[in-house]
Design an enzyme around this catalytic site. Structure first.
Site, mmCIF file in Angstrom:
data_model
loop_
_atom_site.group_PDB
_atom_site.id
_atom_site.type_symbol
_atom_site.label_atom_id
_atom_site.label_comp_id
_atom_site.label_asym_id
_atom_site.label_seq_id
_atom_site.Cartn_x
_atom_site.Cartn_y
_atom_site.Cartn_z
ATOM 1 C CE LYS A 63 -3.889 -2.245 2.394
ATOM 2 N NZ LYS A 63 -3.300 -3.588 2.589
ATOM 3 N NE ARG A 210 -8.714 -13.890 9.362
ATOM 4 C CZ ARG A 210 -9.303 -12.807 9.876
ATOM 5 N NH1 ARG A 210 -9.376 -12.667 11.180
ATOM 6 N NH2 ARG A 210 -9.786 -11.883 9.078
HETATM 7 O O1 C5P Z 1 -8.056 -13.989 6.726
HETATM 8 P P1 C5P Z 1 -8.821 -13.167 5.706
HETATM 9 O O2 C5P Z 1 -9.402 -14.004 4.584
HETATM 10 O O3 C5P Z 1 -9.827 -12.257 6.335
HETATM 11 O O4 C5P Z 1 -7.684 -12.268 5.041
HETATM 12 C C1 C5P Z 1 -7.957 -11.270 4.111
HETATM 13 C C2 C5P Z 1 -6.677 -10.613 3.673
HETATM 14 O O5 C5P Z 1 -7.024 -9.464 2.915
HETATM 15 C C3 C5P Z 1 -5.794 -10.115 4.793
HETATM 16 O O6 C5P Z 1 -4.438 -10.210 4.345
HETATM 17 C C4 C5P Z 1 -6.192 -8.687 4.976
HETATM 18 O O7 C5P Z 1 -5.180 -7.876 5.484
HETATM 19 C C5 C5P Z 1 -6.504 -8.295 3.527
HETATM 20 N N1 C5P Z 1 -7.409 -7.169 3.374
HETATM 21 C C6 C5P Z 1 -8.683 -7.135 3.926
HETATM 22 N N2 C5P Z 1 -9.489 -6.057 3.736
HETATM 23 C C7 C5P Z 1 -9.071 -5.029 2.997
HETATM 24 C C8 C5P Z 1 -7.804 -5.051 2.421
HETATM 25 C C9 C5P Z 1 -6.992 -6.145 2.627
HETATM 26 O O8 C5P Z 1 -9.088 -8.073 4.577
HETATM 27 N N3 C5P Z 1 -9.871 -4.023 2.786
#
Ligand code: C5P
Length: 230
Positions: A63, A210
């Site tokens: 970012k 996750r």
């Molecule tokens: O574990 P999970 O599926 O929630 O992970 C989603 C990923 O996407 C993480 O790396 C998180 O930091 C990233 N992310 C997010 N929402 C955003 C931007 C990035 O969850 N708006």
């Protein structure tokens, strides 16, 4: 219109590079991985090179938000490492986005972060020194600037995907986190969608952490998500 199948990007949100590589040993069908600030700060470019050497497409999610010259230099470094996709922050403004897009060339897909999902409308308005904002309008405004500045696409939540797709037309990449199957726990994600719904709304890349990282059988979870996204 039939929406093409989206790519599933495995978010390597693990404390160390060794753990990330061990996970990937269990995910032979993964094609894309996301490297974020935490593991990148710990492991540095060696991890990115290892992932590229394994034939993976690396999404470097740092970012960037700085003066145009500095962001362009960071983009060039990423491109030199073989990174396939990277994020810049749309709040850096059109001049920064244009410099970044020029540095990315054709081989690095640069996508813009619009409004961080950790912001609510009041907090975002306060950060900008404005009286009030509509976050969906802000997301669309940043998305249009990103595309007009030469970026390949943007990152958005499932909540905004359909609106952004309608605003940007069919060519833009829409990279969407917050993906959950029906039985997955949402964790701290508020705006979630299933893989099929996100693709139907216009997502081209699904970022999943996750639901794969914490699965008893990560390969099975990955395959199920790819199946639902297809
Ligand atoms: O574990 P999970 O599926 O929630 O992970 C989603 C990923 O996407 C993480 O790396 C998180 O930091 C990233 N992310 C997010 N929402 C955003 C931007 C990035 O969850 N708006």
């Amino acid at each position: 219109m039939t929406q093409p199948r989206a790519e599933v990007i495995v978010a390597l949100d693990l404390p160390t590079g060794a753990e990330a590589l061990r996970l990937l040993d269990r995910l032979p069908r993964a094609r894309w991985v996301k490297v974020g600030s935490i593991v990148m700060t710990r492991e540095g470019p060696a991890l990115v090179r290892e992932l590229v050497d394994r034939g993976l497409r690396v999404f470097l999610d740092l970012k960037w938000h700085d003066i145009p010259n500095t962001v362009a230099g960071a983009v060039e470094s990423a491109r030199g490492m073989g990174v396939a996709m990277a994020t810049v922050h749309c709040l850096g403004g059109a001049a920064m986005l244009e410099a970044a897009a020029r540095a990315a060339g054709a081989e690095l897909g640069l996508v813009g972060v619009t409004v961080l999902t950790s912001h609510d409308a009041a907090g975002y308005a306060a950060a900008l020194g404005r009286d009030g904002v509509d976050l969906e309008v802000e997301v669309e405004r940043h998305a249009r600037t990103a595309l007009a500045s030469g970026l390949r696409g943007i990152v958005c939540s499932p909540h905004e995907t359909a609106r952004v797709r309608a605003a940007l037309g069919s060519a833009a990449w829409l990279v969407v986190p917050g993906i959950r199957r029906a039985d997955d726990s949402t964790g701290d994600q508020v705006r979630t969608a299933g893989p099929a719904a996100a693709v139907r709304d216009g997502a081209t890349h699904l970022v999943v952490g996750r639901p794969i990282l914490e699965a008893a059988d990560p390969a099975r979870a990955f395959d199920e998500i790819v199946g639902e996204a297809g």
